[in-house]
Design an enzyme around this catalytic site. Structure first.
Site, PDB file in Angstrom:
ATOM      1  CD  GLN A 193      -2.410  -1.369   2.706  1.00 54.39           C
ATOM      2  OE1 GLN A 193      -3.414  -0.767   3.063  1.00 54.39           O
ATOM      3  NE2 GLN A 193      -1.780  -2.186   3.514  1.00 54.39           N
ATOM      4  CG  ASP A 213       8.110   3.571   0.586  1.00 57.77           C
ATOM      5  OD1 ASP A 213       8.509   2.513   0.051  1.00 57.77           O
ATOM      6  OD2 ASP A 213       7.616   3.588   1.737  1.00 57.77           O
ATOM      7  CG  HIS A 229      -3.044   2.508  -1.761  1.00 61.29           C
ATOM      8  ND1 HIS A 229      -3.072   2.452  -0.387  1.00 61.29           N
ATOM      9  CD2 HIS A 229      -4.107   1.766  -2.179  1.00 61.29           C
ATOM     10  CE1 HIS A 229      -4.110   1.704   0.002  1.00 61.29           C
ATOM     11  NE2 HIS A 229      -4.732   1.269  -1.062  1.00 61.29           N
ATOM     12  N   GLY A 261       3.040  -4.409   8.856  1.00 53.95           N
ATOM     13  CA  GLY A 261       2.987  -2.947   8.982  1.00 53.95           C
ATOM     14  C   GLY A 261       1.757  -2.279   8.416  1.00 53.95           C
ATOM     15  CB  THR A 262      -1.100  -2.769   6.727  1.00 47.79           C
ATOM     16  OG1 THR A 262      -2.394  -2.203   6.456  1.00 47.79           O
ATOM     17  CG2 THR A 262      -1.175  -4.282   6.648  1.00 47.79           C
TER      18      THR A 262
HETATM   19  N1  APR Z   1       7.179  -2.341  11.971  1.00 45.59           N
HETATM   20  C1  APR Z   1       6.003  -2.908  11.594  1.00 45.59           C
HETATM   21  N2  APR Z   1       4.819  -2.305  11.754  1.00 45.59           N
HETATM   22  C2  APR Z   1       4.796  -1.090  12.330  1.00 45.59           C
HETATM   23  C3  APR Z   1       5.977  -0.435  12.739  1.00 45.59           C
HETATM   24  C4  APR Z   1       7.216  -1.122  12.545  1.00 45.59           C
HETATM   25  N3  APR Z   1       8.375  -0.585  12.919  1.00 45.59           N
HETATM   26  N4  APR Z   1       5.618   0.780  13.265  1.00 45.59           N
HETATM   27  C5  APR Z   1       4.285   0.874  13.170  1.00 45.59           C
HETATM   28  N5  APR Z   1       3.775  -0.247  12.610  1.00 45.59           N
HETATM   29  C6  APR Z   1       2.376  -0.599  12.304  1.00 45.59           C
HETATM   30  C7  APR Z   1       1.317   0.048  13.182  1.00 45.59           C
HETATM   31  O1  APR Z   1       1.150  -0.717  14.377  1.00 45.59           O
HETATM   32  C8  APR Z   1       0.093  -0.039  12.274  1.00 45.59           C
HETATM   33  O2  APR Z   1      -0.600  -1.270  12.428  1.00 45.59           O
HETATM   34  O3  APR Z   1       2.099  -0.157  11.001  1.00 45.59           O
HETATM   35  C9  APR Z   1       0.687   0.033  10.864  1.00 45.59           C
HETATM   36  C10 APR Z   1       0.490   1.345  10.141  1.00 45.59           C
HETATM   37  O4  APR Z   1      -0.861   1.516   9.848  1.00 45.59           O
HETATM   38  P1  APR Z   1      -1.376   2.751   8.991  1.00 45.59           P
HETATM   39  O5  APR Z   1      -0.682   3.990   9.461  1.00 45.59           O
HETATM   40  O6  APR Z   1      -2.858   2.731   9.025  1.00 45.59           O
HETATM   41  O7  APR Z   1      -0.816   2.452   7.507  1.00 45.59           O
HETATM   42  P2  APR Z   1      -1.451   1.568   6.357  1.00 45.59           P
HETATM   43  O8  APR Z   1      -2.199   0.397   6.912  1.00 45.59           O
HETATM   44  O9  APR Z   1      -0.367   1.299   5.382  1.00 45.59           O
HETATM   45  O10 APR Z   1      -2.473   2.569   5.698  1.00 45.59           O
HETATM   46  C11 APR Z   1      -3.214   2.140   4.584  1.00 45.59           C
HETATM   47  O11 APR Z   1      -4.196   4.287   4.258  1.00 45.59           O
HETATM   48  O12 APR Z   1      -3.969   6.609   4.239  1.00 45.59           O
HETATM   49  C12 APR Z   1      -4.023   5.466   3.482  1.00 45.59           C
HETATM   50  O13 APR Z   1      -3.341   5.185   1.302  1.00 45.59           O
HETATM   51  C13 APR Z   1      -2.844   5.270   2.605  1.00 45.59           C
HETATM   52  O14 APR Z   1      -1.732   3.232   1.960  1.00 45.59           O
HETATM   53  C14 APR Z   1      -2.287   3.943   3.053  1.00 45.59           C
HETATM   54  C15 APR Z   1      -3.501   3.251   3.619  1.00 45.59           C
END
Ligand code: APR
Length: 229
Positions: free
Chosen positions: A87, A90, A105, A171-172
């Site tokens: 997602q 980068d 995305h 990491g999501t």
């Molecule tokens: N290693 C692994 N996971 C981590 C770390 C780390 N060092 N630090 C934080 N996290 C986790 C958090 O616990 C969380 O579950 O990464 C996740 C980040 O979640 P979001 O910020 O919601 O990111 P993401 O799920 O990629 O967002 C999805 O939302 O805004 C839109 O389009 C954007 O692609 C993005 C989509």
């Protein structure tokens, strides 16, 4: 034949490279309301603000380096057919050496025509300005899938997930669909790993293992295990 590993990655895998995640920040995204900078309506209202927002993201992106998590996934290619569905916009997976990356995305370092979505261009540096045009003379915009827009690569991602022998989520927060639903297409017998220091709520399903750790440590360990099988 090599086994297929499909990975769904999100912002958390790039956190240790210095790129901020989305939902750890109180609904603000690098100080901006997400709806102002990541929707077609936001772009229509204030294109300059949106272009500048992504210019800043690109500047940060150029400074960031892949971390041990990205590198561990790249290393898995020594033994497996690895498909990364990310997602993230980068390019840290590619820079770590992963060769098959699907950007659900969009991609920060590409621009595209506002008139014809099939006209996509690699960007040289970090800056995209008002007045930068595609070959047909229309304004260029970031090649990002904004909220409210279709996710054209989702069908490809679903096809890959359905063929996975091993599935990894890293990491999501699994807050944004359709990406969040990808695991539903993975067969029951397939081992599934979720690597996240604060694992998202995932429906209980067979062969699911939660690894409550950061991407760097968690994926390094998991890759060692999978390479030793
Ligand atoms: N290693 C692994 N996971 C981590 C770390 C780390 N060092 N630090 C934080 N996290 C986790 C958090 O616990 C969380 O579950 O990464 C996740 C980040 O979640 P979001 O910020 O919601 O990111 P993401 O799920 O990629 O967002 C999805 O939302 O805004 C839109 O389009 C954007 O692609 C993005 C989509």
């Amino acid at each position: 034949m090599r086994k297929k590993i499909v990975v769904l990655s999100g912002a958390g895998i790039s956190a240790e490279s210095g790129i901020a995640t989305f939902r750890d920040a109180d609904g603000l995204w690098e100080g901006h309301d997400v709806m102002a900078v990541a929707t077609p309506e936001g772009f229509e209202k204030d294109p300059e603000l949106v272009l500048e927002f992504y210019n800043q993201r690109r500047k940060n992106g150029l400074q960031a380096k892949p971390n041990a998590g990205h590198l561990a996934l790249a290393k898995l290619e020594q033994k497996y057919n690895v498909v990364i569905v990310t997602q993230n916009v980068d390019n840290l997976h590619e820079r770590a050496g992963s060769t098959h990356v699907i950007h659900l995305h969009g991609e920060l370092f590409k621009s595209r025509s506002t008139a014809d979505p099939s006209l996509v261009y690699d960007m040289e540096g970090w800056e995209l300005k008002l007045g930068d045009h595609c070959e047909k003379g229309s304004q260029l915009r970031p090649n990002i899938v904004w909220f409210g827009e279709a996710v054209p690569l989702m069908d490809t991602a679903v096809m890959e997930a359905a063929l996975a022998d091993i599935f990894i989520v890293v990491g999501t927060s699994l807050a944004v669909y359709p990406a969040a639903g990808l695991m539903d297409y993975v067969a029951d017998e397939v081992p599934k790993y979720v690597v996240d220091p604060n694992p998202p709520p995932v429906r209980k399903r067979p062969n699911l293992q939660l690894i409550a750790d950061k991407a760097s440590a968690g994926l390094t360990r998991l890759a060692e295990e999978l390479l030793a099988l």
